[in-house]
Structure formats: structure tokens, C-alpha cells
Design an enzyme around this catalytic site. Structure first.
Site, short mmCIF file in Angstrom:
data_model
loop_
_atom_site.label_atom_id
_atom_site.label_comp_id
_atom_site.label_asym_id
_atom_site.label_seq_id
_atom_site.Cartn_x
_atom_site.Cartn_y
_atom_site.Cartn_z
N HIS A 233 1.00 -1.39 -0.03
CA HIS A 233 0.03 0.26 0.14
C HIS A 233 0.74 1.14 -0.38
O HIS A 233 2.00 1.22 0.56
CB HIS A 233 -1.05 0.02 1.17
CG HIS A 233 -2.18 -1.28 1.11
ND1 HIS A 233 -2.80 -1.71 2.11
CD2 HIS A 233 -2.29 -1.40 -0.24
CE1 HIS A 233 -3.61 -2.43 1.30
NE2 HIS A 233 -2.87 -2.84 0.98
N TYR A 234 0.19 2.17 -0.49
CA TYR A 234 1.49 3.81 -1.14
C TYR A 234 0.89 4.83 -1.39
O TYR A 234 -0.96 4.77 -1.61
CB TYR A 234 1.95 3.71 -1.81
CG TYR A 234 1.65 3.28 -3.44
CD1 TYR A 234 1.23 4.10 -4.00
CD2 TYR A 234 1.80 1.85 -3.92
CE1 TYR A 234 0.61 4.24 -5.13
CE2 TYR A 234 1.21 1.51 -5.39
CZ TYR A 234 0.35 3.05 -6.02
OH TYR A 234 0.17 1.96 -6.89
N HIS A 434 -4.33 -5.81 -13.03
CA HIS A 434 -4.21 -4.26 -11.86
C HIS A 434 -3.25 -4.02 -10.62
O HIS A 434 -3.31 -2.99 -10.66
CB HIS A 434 -5.40 -5.25 -10.37
CG HIS A 434 -4.11 -5.88 -9.22
ND1 HIS A 434 -2.72 -6.81 -9.91
CD2 HIS A 434 -3.98 -5.55 -7.97
CE1 HIS A 434 -2.65 -7.22 -8.38
NE2 HIS A 434 -3.24 -6.74 -7.69
N GLY A 435 -1.56 -4.17 -11.65
CA GLY A 435 -0.57 -3.62 -11.37
C GLY A 435 0.44 -4.88 -11.61
O GLY A 435 0.54 -5.69 -12.84
N ALA A 436 1.77 -4.74 -11.23
CA ALA A 436 2.46 -5.57 -12.18
C ALA A 436 2.72 -6.95 -11.49
O ALA A 436 2.76 -7.52 -12.49
CB ALA A 436 3.77 -4.39 -11.32
#
Length: 511
Positions: A233-234, A434-436
Site C-alpha cells: 500500500h502507498y 491490476h498492477g505489476a
């Protein structure tokens, strides 16, 4: 198949069951890889990413007594569940997870009384998702304030595993919040009315009923509203680095390179985790009652229309609402931070929400299956909704471009905004990546990467970083993840999402 035996099932050389199709970047996982597959698997991956899939398979085949299951086997396992339709789908960021792999989409026919709902198909961090906020600032406006912004954001947004939120909440307020989602935020003054209009489902799950959330889950959540958490999370300050689709970007308020945005990636924190844990315990008990036998005990499930299934839907909806409130609360804090540093109101800074999207959720949706429109319960775990132009669920502002899709990168790498397509509706139940997606385990990252090397790379890229737990520097380093650009390009080439613009981080806040 005996429940609890995690390494049984996959037959022979797994790679023999994986077949490239004529469609770009699409592989079939043929029936027979594990016993009793109801449908085949579909896997979207390009040549550069496929070696990571092959590495997982090789590790598994060298030690079949391990409890580890590669993503390909998990995708096949999901295809054995009652009521699944079309295919168990793997997206290019796929990697092994709890029961369902992360990067899996599976849809279940709600007209089939045996069709199931599974907490493993949603994940422990229910409604983990991403929000993107634009500003009218450009890099020139912030470059001398970059470190100051990073520090003040870090000071204002509670981070880390045990962090406590800035929103004081009693039991009655929490119950109301769990039922109302972002409507509660608007009522309490933590969000603008227009924020919810550019949010998936307008930031409110109507499945929600806080009466089905355990006391323990509420106790974990009551202090965590408005907190970032830890892990991947970020909160990031980013600048627009490349615009691929000017027309669609303009609809989102993005017109030039170097425009400043804020991206927030967080979920339902301890409340969502406890809801998932509670549900898994109940469903393991209920499987005997409903005569459900699963190939892997982590696929614990129950019929959608059963009492247990409906109870989980109501609790899951409450966690979804908590997550939307959580991201809204951090939006409030980010707006305050920018207002203080630039001595302007958030409205004057044009700090509007571009979109907010979930990538851990199960939802009732209408999709075409074998030429017939059906009501399905679509599980998206580590995958993102990707609805096309003119779909009724897409906000009015985006009817002409399709739903914005927010793809978070890794610490120090690009993030992307994509748009949904008709092809996604036809092939992936309106879903994309959704992301990497992780390439190295957290343990392997800590053992192979050097803390100072990672920090030096960030410094060379002129990225300000604030992190509460030093071990996260290695765990969340870019080397720990797949190349997000390859993931995004795989989906773009397959036609299940279109690239709109790319973002580059200039400040990173992590737990």
C-alpha cells in the site's frame, strides 16, 4: 479429492496442458490438468512474462511435496468449482495466492443453485483498490517542495501495520459508515459529492449490512479509518509522463505532460482481513452441509444463495464500504496537505478524483454467456473492472472513453491509466490487470536485495521516499515485481484494455 491436500491433482508435465491460441497473448489451460475441471483456463501473458509462469511451474514440479501451488494449477483448481462459466481467467500480473491466484477472474452463474461464492476469490484485503486525484499543478510548481510535500504527507497520513486513523469513530458511527460507504464521508465532510460520482459503484455497496460483521472485525476497524497500512500500500505524488490517448485523457482532466497527480492504494485494513477469516471458518463448516468437495481447502466456498453465502456478501459489502471511506479519508488528508503547502484551497488546486477502483471484490453483474445474458457473481482477485464506453455502470463523464482503469506500479516505477473495452466484456467478464504482480516472495526480496542499493536507485531517479518500516524497502523494490509496462502492454495488445496515460512517481509514502 481430499480437502487439505494442496499438492495433489496436477497431472504429469504441467506445460503440456498449456497451449498458445491464435489470439494475441492468450494461452489455454486445457481440461485435464487437474481432475474435474468444469471449464478450461485462459491465461493472458506475453513472451517476456511467460518465463515467470514457467519458473513457478518448474519450482513446483521439482518438489511436489511442497504446500506451494503455482498460479497455473490454482487457475485450473478454480475451474473445478460449482457453477463456474466460460473459463477461469488469469491476467498477466498473475501469481500464486491463497486458493485463487492473484490476478484471477472467475464468474459463477447465479441461476445455478449450486454456484458458489468463495472468500479466497476476493482476498483478505477486501476492496483493496486505487484512487487517482488530479491537480492543476505541474512539476515545475512542486520540484522545490518535493521533499517537504513527501514529509508532510507522511506526517498526515497514518501508515504502518498498527497505525491508527485520524477519524474518531464510535460504534454507532462505524455501523453507519459500514452501511453507507462514501455517502457517510460526504455527510461527515470528508468527501465532496462529486468524489463518489467518479468512484466504482459510487463508493457504496448495497450488499452491505454491518449486522453481519463480527465484533472482532469491528474492533480491528474502528481505529483504522483513514490509514494507509503496510505491505504494497502507498500514497504517491506522481507526474504525467506520457499521454497515449489525448481525447480520453482530456475527459479525465489530463491535458499535458508533467501534470501532478496523487495516487492512493489501500483497502479495508484489519476489518476486511477479519471478515475474510471469519467467512473462511464458516464456509469450511458449511461445505459438509452442502456436500461441496474442493480440490484445495483454501477454496472453501458455499452456495451463493445459501445463508452462509448471503451473510458473507453482506459482510464483504461492509468491508468494501470501509475501504472506500478509507481512501476518501486519505484524500481529505492529501487535500489538506497540498492546501497548506501551496496556500490555496483544494478546489482552487483542482484536486478532483479522476476515479477510484477496486481490485479485490465479488460483484453481481450481467454478462453474455453462450449467446445469453446471465446474472453472474464475478470474483476479481488482483484484477480490475474494465467496462467499455456507453456501459451504464460507467460514470457520465467517461461514457465516451470507457471506464478509467488505475494500474499501480511498484515503488519507483510507472503507474498507468487505461480504459475499458468491448473486447474485455466479450472475453474476460469486463476485466483486466491490476498492477505489476510479484515476481519474488517477500522473504526472497529481503534476502537478495540490498537496502542501500534500492535507496540509491530511488535517489538517482529523484524520487523522495518516506517509509515506516525499513524492511519494506527491499520487499517493495521494483526488482520484487514483474515489469508493469509489460503487464499493461500485454492487456493492450490483447484488446482487453487501452493505454491512456502513464504516470511517474516523484514522492512515495509507504508503511
Amino acid at each position: 479429492m481430499k480437502q487439505g491436500s494442496r499438492s495433489e491433482g496436477a497431472r504429469g508435465d504441467i506445460r503440456g496442458y498449456i497451449q498458445k491460441t491464435g489470439e494475441r497473448n492468450l494461452y489455454r489451460i486445457k481440461k485435464g490438468l487437474v481432475p474435474n475441471m468444469n471449464v478450461e483456463g485462459h491465461m493472458y501473458v506475453n513472451d517476456k512474462l511467460k518465463h515467470l509462469i514457467d519458473d513457478e511451474i518448474e519450482m513446483y514440479q521439482l518438489n511436489r511435496n511442497s504446500t506451494f501451488l503455482p498460479a497455473v494449477v490454482q487457475i485450473a483448481n478454480v475451474s473445478t468449482l460449482p457453477g463456474i462459466v466460460k473459463a477461469s481467467i488469469a491476467l498477466p500480473d498473475v501469481h500464486a495466492g491463497y486458493g485463487f491466484s492473484i490476478g484471477n477472474v472467475a464468474a459463477f452463474d447465479m441461476s445455478n443453485e449450486k454456484a458458489i461464492i468463495s472468500p479466497g476469490g476476493v482476498g483478505f484485503d477486501i476492496n483493496c483498490g486505487v484512487r487517482l486525484i488530479r491537480t492543476n499543478l505541474f512539476y515545475e510548481d512542486i520540484k522545490d517542495k518535493q521533499d517537504e510535500l513527501a514529509q508532510l504527507l507522511f506526517n498526515n497520513i497514518p501508515v504502518g501495520v498498527g497505525s491508527q486513523g485520524c477519524i474518531l469513530c464510535n460504534q454507532d458511527k462505524l455501523d453507519e459508515a459500514l452501511c453507507l460507504g462514501m455517502d457517510w464521508c460526504v455527510k461527515e465532510g470528508y468527501a465532496w459529492v462529486e468524489d463518489k460520482l467518479n468512484c466504482e459503484d459510487n463508493g457504496r455497496s448495497f450488499y452491505a449490512d454491518s449486522n453481519y460483521v463480527s465484533v472482532r472485525a469491528k474492533k480491528r476497524g474502528i481505529t483504522q479509518m483513514g490509514t494507509l497500512g503496510a505491505g504494497n500500500h502507498y500514497a504517491e505524488i506522481q507526474i504525467v509522463d506520457e499521454i497515449y490517448d489525448k481525447r480520453s485523457a482530456k475527459l479525465m482532466g489530463i491535458e499535458k505532460k508533467n501534470q501532478v497527480c496523487i495516487m492512493i492504494h489501500s483497502g479495508s485494513r484489519g476489518l476486511g482481513h477479519q471478515i475474510a477469516t471469519d467467512a473462511l471458518i464458516e464456509m469450511e463448516k458449511s461445505m459438509t452441509k452442502y456436500k461441496i468437495d474442493v480440490i484445495d481447502k483454501q477454496l472453501a466456498c458455499t452456495p451463493i444463495h445459501s445463508k452462509e453465502g448471503q451473510n458473507y456478501l453482506k459482510a464483504m459489502g461492509s468491508a468494501c464500504n470501509f475501504a472506500w471511506i478509507n481512501r476518501s479519508s486519505m484524500t481529505f488528508l492529501a487535500r489538506q496537505t497540498f492546501a497548506k503547502i501551496f496556500n490555496q484551497s483544494p478546489d482552487d488546486l483542482d484536486m478532483h478524483v479522476i476515479y477510484d477502483i477496486s481490485h479485490n471484490i465479488a460483484k453481481m453483474e450481467d454478462h453474455l454467456v453462450d449467446g445469453k445474458m446471465k446474472k453472474l457473481l464475478v470474483h476479481r482477485k488482483g484484477s480490475t473492472r474494465a467496462f467499455p464506453p456507453f456501459h451504464p455502470a460507467v460514470p457520465l463523464d467517461y461514457q465516451y472513453c470507457g471506464q478509467p482503469i488505475l494500474i499501480g506500479g511498484t515503488m519507483g516505477t510507472y503507474s498507468y491509466v487505461l480504459t475499458g473495452t468491448d473486447k474485455a466484456m466479450e472475453t474476460t467478464f469486463g476485466s483486466t490487470c491490476h498492477g505489476a504482480g510479484r515476481a519474488l516472495s517477500r522473504n526472497k526480496s529481503r534476502n537478495t536485495l540490498n537496502y542501500m542499493d534500492v535507496l540509491q536507485k530511488m535517489k538517482e531517479e529523484n524520487i523522495s521516499i518516506r517509509v515506516a518500516s525499513p524492511k519494506l524497502i527491499m520487499e517493495e523494490a521494483p526488482e520484487s515485481y514483474k515489469n508493469v509496462s509489460e503487464v499493461v502492454n500485454t492487456c493492450h495488445e490483447a484488446g482487453i484494455s487501452n493505454k491512456c496515460f502513464r504516470l511517474k512517481p516523484v514522492a512515495v509514502i509507504k508503511g
